[in-house]
Design a protein around this motif. Structure first.
Motif, short mmCIF file in Angstrom:
data_model
loop_
_atom_site.label_atom_id
_atom_site.label_comp_id
_atom_site.label_asym_id
_atom_site.label_seq_id
_atom_site.Cartn_x
_atom_site.Cartn_y
_atom_site.Cartn_z
N GLU A 180 -26.05 -24.56 41.60
CA GLU A 180 -27.26 -24.08 42.27
C GLU A 180 -27.26 -24.52 43.73
O GLU A 180 -26.79 -25.60 44.05
CB GLU A 180 -28.51 -24.64 41.57
N TYR A 181 -27.77 -23.66 44.60
CA TYR A 181 -27.91 -24.01 46.00
C TYR A 181 -28.85 -25.21 46.15
O TYR A 181 -29.70 -25.47 45.30
CB TYR A 181 -28.51 -22.85 46.78
N LEU A 182 -28.71 -25.92 47.25
CA LEU A 182 -29.60 -27.03 47.58
C LEU A 182 -30.79 -26.50 48.38
O LEU A 182 -30.67 -25.51 49.10
CB LEU A 182 -28.85 -28.08 48.42
N GLU A 183 -31.91 -27.17 48.27
CA GLU A 183 -33.08 -26.79 49.06
C GLU A 183 -32.78 -27.02 50.53
O GLU A 183 -32.13 -27.99 50.90
CB GLU A 183 -34.30 -27.62 48.65
N PRO B 22 -25.70 -23.30 50.29
CA PRO B 22 -24.67 -23.26 49.25
C PRO B 22 -24.06 -24.64 49.04
O PRO B 22 -23.90 -25.41 49.99
CB PRO B 22 -23.61 -22.29 49.81
N ALA B 23 -23.72 -24.94 47.80
CA ALA B 23 -23.18 -26.25 47.45
C ALA B 23 -22.20 -26.09 46.30
O ALA B 23 -22.21 -25.08 45.59
CB ALA B 23 -24.31 -27.20 47.05
N PRO C 164 -23.23 -29.95 49.91
CA PRO C 164 -23.36 -28.71 50.68
C PRO C 164 -22.03 -28.24 51.26
O PRO C 164 -21.19 -29.03 51.66
CB PRO C 164 -24.35 -29.05 51.79
N ILE C 165 -21.88 -26.92 51.30
CA ILE C 165 -20.73 -26.26 51.91
C ILE C 165 -21.06 -26.02 53.38
O ILE C 165 -22.13 -25.52 53.70
CB ILE C 165 -20.45 -24.91 51.21
N ARG D 172 -28.68 -14.92 43.72
CA ARG D 172 -28.93 -15.84 42.60
C ARG D 172 -29.00 -17.29 43.06
O ARG D 172 -29.25 -18.18 42.25
CB ARG D 172 -27.85 -15.68 41.55
N LYS D 173 -28.69 -17.53 44.32
CA LYS D 173 -28.69 -18.87 44.90
C LYS D 173 -27.73 -19.80 44.14
O LYS D 173 -28.09 -20.90 43.74
CB LYS D 173 -30.09 -19.45 44.96
N GLN D 174 -26.48 -19.30 43.97
CA GLN D 174 -25.44 -20.06 43.28
C GLN D 174 -24.12 -19.93 44.02
O GLN D 174 -23.80 -18.85 44.53
CB GLN D 174 -25.23 -19.54 41.86
#
Length: 150
Positions: A13-16, A23-24, A44-45, A131-133
């Motif tokens: 899942e993405y980070l806030e 993206p992470a 995080p990326i 999808r925030k992934q």
């Protein structure tokens, strides 16, 4: 029609973020003696960071046992000037893949936790913003994309 089909192995899942989610990838990080330093941590990326993995100075201390000579440390240009990064060897585990990588931390300053392009270029990553992934994938067998010839 030209295309590729990828099989997703795992997603993170993405980070806030302050404005937008980041993206992470979930990873586990070991030093060369096998000590687990981070476990299943979403990192995080950052495609703007050219290195492999940037660490905070606090985390980097666990990797100093495998620090490279100062002549091999990298310098990066930023908007605020050049930054010298201390470098050491580490071992990363992402989705049951384990391989050696470099970890870096600024000589001056606190540093932060980031995955950079040097590591990203070793993986197949699908960033699914809707999808925030961020997903690790692999190219499906028998999937031979053909070159486009107009």
């Amino acid at each position: 029609m030209v295309g590729r089909i990828y099989r997703v192995l795992s997603c993170t899942e993405y980070l806030e973020g302050k404005r937008h989610p980041a993206p992470a990838l979930k990873l586990t990080l070991y030093n060369v003696t096998g000590d687990r330093i981070l476990e299943d941590r979403r990192v995080p990326i950052d495609t703007g960071y050219e290195g492999s993995i940037m660490l905070t100075n606090e985390l980097y201390q666990a990797f100093q046992i495998a620090e490279l000579p100062r002549t091999l440390w990298r310098n990066y240009r930023t908007l605020t000037g050049a930054i010298t990064m201390r470098m050491a060897r580490g071992i990363i585990e992402i989705n049951d893949m384990r391989f050696e990588c470099f970890v870096e931390s600024p000589l001056f300053g606190k540093g932060k936790l980031l995955i950079g392009r040097e590591l990203l270029n070793r993986l197949t990553i699908i960033m699914d913003g809707k999808r925030k992934q961020s997903c690790i994938g692999r190219l499906e067998a028998g999937n031979n994309p053909k070159k486009f010839n107009p």
